[in-house]
Design a protein around this motif. Sequence first.
Motif, PDB file in Angstrom:
ATOM      1  N   ASP A   1      -2.072 -44.505  34.249  1.00 20.01           N
ATOM      2  CA  ASP A   1      -1.239 -45.493  34.351  1.00 20.01           C
ATOM      3  C   ASP A   1      -0.125 -45.477  35.325  1.00 20.01           C
ATOM      4  N   ILE A   2       0.341 -44.326  35.608  1.00 15.40           N
ATOM      5  CA  ILE A   2       1.165 -44.174  36.927  1.00 15.40           C
ATOM      6  C   ILE A   2       0.418 -44.517  37.995  1.00 15.40           C
ATOM      7  N   TYR A   3      -0.753 -44.519  38.227  1.00 20.74           N
ATOM      8  CA  TYR A   3      -1.303 -45.168  39.465  1.00 20.74           C
ATOM      9  C   TYR A   3      -1.216 -46.571  39.348  1.00 20.74           C
ATOM     10  N   SER A   4      -1.301 -47.175  38.254  1.00 21.03           N
ATOM     11  CA  SER A   4      -1.402 -48.762  38.226  1.00 21.03           C
ATOM     12  C   SER A   4      -0.004 -49.294  38.521  1.00 21.03           C
TER      13      SER A   4
ATOM     14  N   ASN B   1      -6.604 -38.108  40.419  1.00 22.24           N
ATOM     15  CA  ASN B   1      -5.709 -37.867  39.355  1.00 22.24           C
ATOM     16  C   ASN B   1      -5.489 -36.358  39.373  1.00 22.24           C
ATOM     17  N   MET B   2      -6.112 -35.352  39.635  1.00 21.07           N
ATOM     18  CA  MET B   2      -5.507 -34.128  39.615  1.00 21.07           C
ATOM     19  C   MET B   2      -4.375 -33.818  40.577  1.00 21.07           C
ATOM     20  N   THR B   3      -4.234 -34.466  41.676  1.00 16.91           N
ATOM     21  CA  THR B   3      -3.363 -34.479  42.757  1.00 16.91           C
ATOM     22  C   THR B   3      -2.334 -35.479  42.542  1.00 16.91           C
ATOM     23  N   ARG B   4      -2.364 -36.323  41.880  1.00 16.32           N
ATOM     24  CA  ARG B   4      -1.630 -37.423  41.801  1.00 16.32           C
ATOM     25  C   ARG B   4      -0.079 -37.040  40.897  1.00 16.32           C
ATOM     26  N   THR B   5       0.967 -37.725  40.764  1.00 15.32           N
ATOM     27  CA  THR B   5       2.070 -37.357  39.851  1.00 15.32           C
ATOM     28  C   THR B   5       1.516 -37.414  38.228  1.00 15.32           C
ATOM     29  N   PRO B   6       2.016 -36.303  37.878  1.00 12.45           N
ATOM     30  CA  PRO B   6       1.343 -35.795  36.513  1.00 12.45           C
ATOM     31  C   PRO B   6       1.763 -36.703  35.416  1.00 12.45           C
ATOM     32  N   ASP B   7       3.040 -37.190  35.262  1.00  8.13           N
ATOM     33  CA  ASP B   7       3.434 -37.865  33.991  1.00  8.13           C
ATOM     34  C   ASP B   7       4.559 -38.743  34.640  1.00  8.13           C
ATOM     35  N   ILE B   8       5.086 -39.807  33.701  1.00  9.60           N
ATOM     36  CA  ILE B   8       6.014 -40.714  33.960  1.00  9.60           C
ATOM     37  C   ILE B   8       7.533 -39.993  34.125  1.00  9.60           C
ATOM     38  N   ASP B   9       7.642 -38.948  33.524  1.00 12.30           N
ATOM     39  CA  ASP B   9       9.166 -38.229  33.749  1.00 12.30           C
ATOM     40  C   ASP B   9       9.225 -37.912  35.393  1.00 12.30           C
ATOM     41  N   VAL B  10       8.130 -37.209  35.708  1.00 12.80           N
ATOM     42  CA  VAL B  10       8.003 -36.536  37.216  1.00 12.80           C
ATOM     43  C   VAL B  10       8.173 -38.128  38.197  1.00 12.80           C
TER      44      VAL B  10
END
Length: 470
Positions: A240-243, A293-302
Amino acid sequence: MYLTKCINGHFYDKDKYSLCPNCELGLDNTCLKKGTILKDKYTIIECIGKGGTSIVYKAIDNNNHIYAIKELFPTNCKRNFTTNEIIIQNHSEFNTFKEHYIKQSKKFKFLNNTNATSKMYSTFEENNTMYMVMDFISGYSLEQLIYKDEFQQNYELKMQIIYCILYNTKKLHDKHVLIVDISPGNFIINDGNVLFSDLGNIHIASQKDSKTYAYSFTTTSKYAPPEIYQPKVSQNLNSDIYSIAAVAYMILTGNKFPSSIDRLLNTDNTLISYNNVDTTVKKALAHALELDNMTRTPDIDVFIKELFGYSSTSLPVPNYKEISASIIQLFNNTKVPLPDTSTTIPLPQKATTDMDRTISSIFYDIGIDPDDVEKVDISEIPKETQSYKMLMNQFKAVSQKYDESCLKVTELEKKLEDKKNSTVMMTIGEIVLSLGTIFIHDLSPQSIITVLAGILITVYALYLNFRDKT
């Protein structure tokens, strides 16, 4: 030009538009008709959407509350309009859809207190199918807003909108909800809050401590990350972070975002450069838009921390009032010209004059069928669009001119009728006078009366003709 009438009663050129440009729906005989009553409580106002498995209606209850009612109606079904019941072609397939519908309603209820999407109130069965009663959300589509020049020039408002989206996404992610279908068209701005308008494809993790979703999802969104398209691949909330980042990119640039598949196939997947965007924001979006997705922002808080600097433990509530005021001002300052009726406005077939076309276009813009205008109380028209006041002012001005034109036409028609009468009278008088002169030599009473009648008719005709000229 032959015009087609859509399911909501708007006329449009079917050769030019595949769907009605007013409501984006086409010719259809499956929707419930306006005025249909469901459960002795909800009256259908209009059809507002149709998908592969359902139809969505705007409805009003007995207490004048407005709702969105979703009807389970797979594409292979038909409707008996005598009873309004749907005719099921494949019972096994329909039961599968029904089970999904029940699960979906439970998911929606689970999200009722998030204030991130519309509330789901109840479900009921009628007409051989199921219905879901939800909040009717009115407002501005984010997609509609993105391409406005005035919006693109307001950097602060754009960042407020992005923060509001992230704030609501966090509410859903904190409940371990993977949203999946995220796009600009899936957000409605209502009283300053940027709400998800369709969460029909969400998945909720079975274990509260799990953020991994080993399922296959289907989506039509070009804003989805590449892992969404891979069957049986474990996915997590940073999909979802990507979208969300793709939508944020569109908000900031006004440019369409390339699909993740196109980015994978293109060796140079550099995005279009940002204009007047902070370096911090660029870095945060680049991290969130990583294809891996392994190098993408891990979660919404970050993501929120990198983009806005806020800690997850001290997130400020979005300034809904300021967002709402800015958007209303933006739309009020935007000129909304009357559309070119010859190319864009679907017109009733009786609208044969320029005046008729102008009036018809105004009525369609405020949601009224010109054929029903005499039944409408102008004071009861819902003021749902910012262009309402301008349209009504235009309508009053046009109506005044129209009344003046009608008065002139009436006067001209009367003169024309009198002219026609005088010509006819003149002809009759000449004929009678001629007949009288033929037989006048015998001085009989009949011939004398005939001559006198001819003279009188001719004199009256001359009088009418003289009056028309003056």
